[in-house]
Every structure is written in C-alpha cells, then in structure tokens.
Design a protein around this motif. Structure first.
Motif, short mmCIF file in Angstrom:
data_model
loop_
_atom_site.label_atom_id
_atom_site.label_comp_id
_atom_site.label_asym_id
_atom_site.label_seq_id
_atom_site.Cartn_x
_atom_site.Cartn_y
_atom_site.Cartn_z
N CYS A 330 -7.23 13.90 5.45
CA CYS A 330 -8.46 13.22 5.87
C CYS A 330 -9.54 14.23 6.25
CB CYS A 330 -8.16 12.29 7.04
SG CYS A 330 -9.62 11.54 7.78
N LEU A 331 -9.15 15.24 7.06
CA LEU A 331 -10.12 16.21 7.53
C LEU A 331 -10.65 17.08 6.39
CD1 LEU A 331 -9.02 17.54 11.03
CD2 LEU A 331 -10.86 15.96 10.45
N GLU A 332 -9.78 17.42 5.46
CA GLU A 332 -10.23 18.23 4.32
C GLU A 332 -11.30 17.46 3.54
OE1 GLU A 332 -8.25 21.17 1.09
OE2 GLU A 332 -7.37 19.16 1.20
N ALA A 333 -11.08 16.17 3.36
CA ALA A 333 -12.08 15.35 2.67
C ALA A 333 -13.38 15.31 3.46
CB ALA A 333 -11.54 13.93 2.47
N ARG A 334 -13.27 15.20 4.79
CA ARG A 334 -14.47 15.16 5.63
C ARG A 334 -15.27 16.47 5.54
NH1 ARG A 334 -14.73 11.14 9.53
NH2 ARG A 334 -12.97 9.69 9.54
N VAL A 335 -14.54 17.57 5.51
CA VAL A 335 -15.21 18.87 5.41
C VAL A 335 -15.97 18.97 4.09
CG1 VAL A 335 -14.82 21.36 5.16
CG2 VAL A 335 -13.62 20.07 6.95
N HIS A 336 -15.35 18.51 3.01
CA HIS A 336 -16.00 18.57 1.70
C HIS A 336 -17.21 17.64 1.64
CE1 HIS A 336 -12.07 20.25 -0.19
NE2 HIS A 336 -12.82 21.20 0.30
N ILE A 337 -17.08 16.47 2.27
CA ILE A 337 -18.22 15.54 2.32
C ILE A 337 -19.41 16.21 3.01
CG2 ILE A 337 -19.05 13.42 3.45
CD1 ILE A 337 -16.24 12.23 2.93
N ALA A 338 -19.12 17.03 4.01
CA ALA A 338 -20.18 17.71 4.75
C ALA A 338 -20.71 18.94 4.00
CB ALA A 338 -19.68 18.12 6.13
N GLY A 339 -20.19 19.18 2.79
CA GLY A 339 -20.68 20.29 1.99
C GLY A 339 -20.13 21.64 2.42
N HIS A 340 -18.96 21.65 3.06
CA HIS A 340 -18.35 22.88 3.54
C HIS A 340 -16.96 23.05 2.94
CE1 HIS A 340 -21.67 22.50 6.30
NE2 HIS A 340 -21.33 23.60 6.95
N GLU A 341 -16.32 24.17 3.26
CA GLU A 341 -14.95 24.40 2.82
C GLU A 341 -14.09 24.81 4.01
OE1 GLU A 341 -14.05 28.22 0.78
OE2 GLU A 341 -16.23 28.45 0.63
N VAL A 342 -12.79 24.56 3.88
CA VAL A 342 -11.85 24.91 4.95
C VAL A 342 -11.42 26.36 4.81
CG1 VAL A 342 -9.64 24.37 6.04
CG2 VAL A 342 -11.02 22.53 5.05
N GLY A 343 -11.45 27.10 5.91
CA GLY A 343 -10.98 28.49 5.90
C GLY A 343 -9.48 28.53 6.10
N TYR A 344 -8.72 28.13 5.08
CA TYR A 344 -7.27 28.07 5.22
C TYR A 344 -6.69 29.47 5.44
CZ TYR A 344 -6.88 23.15 3.91
OH TYR A 344 -6.97 21.78 3.89
N GLY A 345 -5.70 29.53 6.34
CA GLY A 345 -5.00 30.78 6.60
C GLY A 345 -5.81 31.81 7.36
N GLU A 346 -6.98 31.42 7.87
CA GLU A 346 -7.84 32.36 8.61
C GLU A 346 -7.93 31.95 10.08
OE1 GLU A 346 -11.59 33.44 6.64
OE2 GLU A 346 -10.96 32.15 4.98
N TRP A 347 -7.95 32.94 10.95
CA TRP A 347 -8.11 32.65 12.37
C TRP A 347 -9.50 32.12 12.70
CZ3 TRP A 347 -5.41 36.85 15.91
CH2 TRP A 347 -4.03 36.78 15.72
N GLY A 348 -10.48 32.55 11.94
CA GLY A 348 -11.85 32.09 12.19
C GLY A 348 -12.34 32.49 13.56
N ASP A 349 -12.13 33.77 13.91
CA ASP A 349 -12.58 34.24 15.22
C ASP A 349 -14.10 34.17 15.35
OD1 ASP A 349 -10.09 34.75 16.27
OD2 ASP A 349 -10.05 36.85 15.64
N SER A 350 -14.53 34.04 16.58
CA SER A 350 -15.96 33.99 16.88
C SER A 350 -16.62 35.32 16.51
CB SER A 350 -16.17 33.71 18.37
OG SER A 350 -17.49 33.99 18.76
N LYS A 351 -17.64 35.26 15.67
CA LYS A 351 -18.38 36.48 15.33
C LYS A 351 -19.08 37.04 16.56
CE LYS A 351 -19.09 35.92 10.39
NZ LYS A 351 -20.03 36.05 9.26
N HIS A 352 -19.44 36.17 17.46
CA HIS A 352 -20.09 36.62 18.69
C HIS A 352 -19.13 37.48 19.50
CE1 HIS A 352 -23.29 36.41 21.63
NE2 HIS A 352 -22.43 36.11 22.58
N PHE A 353 -17.87 37.10 19.55
CA PHE A 353 -16.86 37.90 20.25
C PHE A 353 -16.69 39.25 19.56
CE2 PHE A 353 -12.44 39.31 20.71
CZ PHE A 353 -12.32 39.34 22.09
N GLY A 354 -16.76 39.26 18.24
CA GLY A 354 -16.58 40.51 17.49
C GLY A 354 -17.61 41.56 17.84
N LYS A 355 -18.75 41.12 18.35
CA LYS A 355 -19.79 42.08 18.72
C LYS A 355 -19.43 42.83 19.99
CE LYS A 355 -23.72 39.73 16.57
NZ LYS A 355 -25.00 39.05 16.81
#
Length: 355
Positions: A330-355
């Motif tokens: 369901c969520l994967e479909a929702r993400v695609h509806i919103a014009g985005h993609e799922v970052g599978y297998g990625e932690w997706g850390d905050s870029k702000h923290f990376g600074k």
C-alpha cells in the motif's frame, strides 16, 4: 503576490512572516506548497525512506491529557510484545529492504526496561548483520541510558516536544512532567551523537498561529536533524476531549499541518521529516500530500496485528487491520502516486546531521 514571492525567496523568516505563511489560502497557499516541494527535490531528492514501526508496548508511566494510552486510562488493554516477536518483525523489515526500523513504546524508566531495550538492539543488529538502521522513540531517560542504547546500536532518537510554549506544555501535561527536563533530554541526545528528532501536534485546543510559529522557530533553534509533526486528533477517553468544541475542523488542522511541513522545509531544507500516520486519519491521501509538500519519511506499521488496535494514541488510527505485507504494498503505491520512489535498503540518514 509580490510580498509572498519575496518571502518565499528566503529561508530565514521572522515570526510575523511565519504567521503570514500559516495564514495563506487559495493560490498563495498553492505557491507555498510548490516552493517547498521544489526546495525538497533540489536539496534531498525524491526518495522516501521507510522506518518499519514496531509499537513495543502501550504501558506508559505518563498521563498526558491528550493521549489514548495515558496511564490513567482504564479502558486500554495493555500489552507488551515479546522479544521473539520484535525480532521476527525486524527480520521482515530487513528481508524486505526497509533500511530501518523504529522502536516506539509508552514512556517507562526502569533498569529492567533499559536492559531489555539494550539486549533487543544488540540482537537486531546481530540478526541483520548491522545492516538495519534503528530509530528509537522511548521517551525521557537519563543520559547514561541514552548512551547505553546508542552504544548498543540505536543511532536516531525521536523525542517530540509536542508544544514549545511552556505554559501550553503544562496545560497538556500534568504535574509529573517537566518542560526543562524534556529540553535537557533533547540536548543530551545531541551530545551523545544521535540523529535527534522532535516534533509537535498541530491544532490543539488553546493553540494559536503564534504558538505554531514559535514551534517552528524552536525546532530551527534546536538545530534538530529530523521532525515528526501531525494534526491533533482527539481521543474520547482523554481529559482534553472535553475541549473538542474549541478545535478547528479536522480538515483545517490537516491543512495547517501541511503548511507547517512546507514552511519548515523552507527553513531547514536538508532535515528528515515524517509523513505522519495521523495525516491519513483525517484524509485518505494524507501521507501522499505530506510527501508532496516536504516530508520524506514513512513509517509502515510492522507491529504484529493482534497488538495494533491497542496502541491507539488517537481515534480513527488507520491501517490497524493491515498485515505487514499489505502495508508495504500500500505504501509503495502511495509513494509512487506522490511522484516519488522508495529508498529500499537505505538508512536515509538526515543530510542535516551529515553536516
């Protein structure tokens, strides 16, 4: 519109400008959302990252006046997930390349609770060969406990302030709460090295646009790395329910939350922001709309089904009947509806923290 374009060209706003942005309607509101969407895509891209949500327990020592699992609510069927069940659903998340999980529970402080979480974190890391990222949201603890959990493998911590105005904080939280302790916990988490998150509820009784503007400035001043904001949805078994007549209509609370997400995306372009499940409690497409205006994190619920309906912080909680596999699809479909993609297998850390 000239004034609006002038304001939207900045990423530092005065309190008066934030209140102005929160008041926008019609085409001007659309312009705000288009700008925040553009800033997000330019800064962090179009990926949405999963945090498989595990609601460990609805046993809570706190008595927050808005919360359905508050300690004094005798109508709640209390539960504790077993360690084996936690590891089983964590493996589901790992096998399905969620990248990260989020452990959440009612607020408890005891040596036994601390030890249990420490052991679970170590087992989750071992089971997943260290590949599964772990966010925890387990309330106020002492700094030694936060450090122990960090050393055991947790690297993100969400501790929502809920409202940054101290007078309002005490209006919603009874005597065993301390606003200053909440702040000190956030400072301790940052000192230790967690990716630190906080957040607020939008549309509470007695809350004003002035308060919401202060909330956004608070998060900017705290320099947090991630934020979870959602509309206030009342629960009939709570003391705050008697003030329901003071609330904005749910649709207005929802729209106000979208504006909060959009404005904070402009103020803090590279933080992580959750598309809260509470958005979907009001609007069937709530989480997609949040993603479009600035959110980039989703929390698919992987709690074993028999417990989900008992972890009810608010009413009309969606997806309590979905199996983990259904929720994933369901969520994967929702993400695609919103014009985005799922970052599978990625932690997706905050870029702000990376600074």
């Amino acid at each position: 519109m000239i004034q609006l374009n002038e304001i939207l060209s900045k990423n530092e706003f005065t309190k008066e400008e934030i209140i102005y942005l929160l008041s926008l309607e019609g085409p001007e509101k659309t312009a705000l959302f288009e700008k925040s969407s553009a800033v997000k895509l330019a800064t962090i891209g179009n990926k949405v990252y999963y945090r498989g949500l595990i609601e460990l327990s609805n046993v809570c020592s706190k008595d927050c006046l808005y919360c359905g699992i508050r300690n004094s609510n005798e109508n709640v069927h209390r539960y504790n997930i077993t360690d084996e069940e936690v590891l089983e659903v964590s493996k589901f998340a790992w096998d399905n390349k969620y990248g990260s999980i989020a452990l959440q529970s009612g607020e408890l402080r005891s040596p036994a609770f601390t030890k249990r979480i420490t052991n679970l974190l170590k087992k989750i890391k071992e089971m997943s060969n260290g590949e599964l990222g772990v966010t925890i949201s387990l309330g106020e603890q002492d700094e030694a406990t936060y450090q122990e959990w960090f050393d055991a493998g947790a690297h993100r911590y969400l501790l929502r302030i809920e409202v940054s105005n101290p007078a309002l904080y005490y209006k919603y939280h009874p005597g065993d709460h301390s606003y200053e302790e909440r702040l000190e916990c956030l400072r301790a988490l940052k000192r230790i090295g967690y990716q630190t998150g906080t957040g607020v509820m939008v549309g509470l009784p007695f809350q004003t646009l002035d308060d919401l503007a202060d909330d956004l400035l608070f998060m900017k001043d705290m320099d947090v790395h991630m934020v979870g904001m959602g509309p206030f949805v009342e629960h009939h078994d709570t003391p705050l329910y008697k003030y329901s007549n003071l609330l904005l209509p749910k649709e207005e609370r929802f729209t106000l939350t979208l504006k909060m997400i959009a404005i904070l995306r402009l103020m803090m372009p590279d933080i992580n922001m959750v598309a809260a499940t509470a958005m979907q409690a009001i609007d069937p497409l709530g989480r997609e709309k949040a993603i479009k205006v600035g959110a980039n994190i989703l929390m698919p619920n992987i709690t074993p089904g028999k417990y989900r309906d008992d972890y009810k912080l608010y009413e009309n909680k969606p997806c309590t009947d979905d199996a983990a596999e259904d929720c994933k699809n369901c969520l994967e479909a929702r993400v695609h509806i919103a014009g985005h993609e799922v970052g599978y297998g990625e932690w997706g850390d905050s870029k702000h923290f990376g600074k």
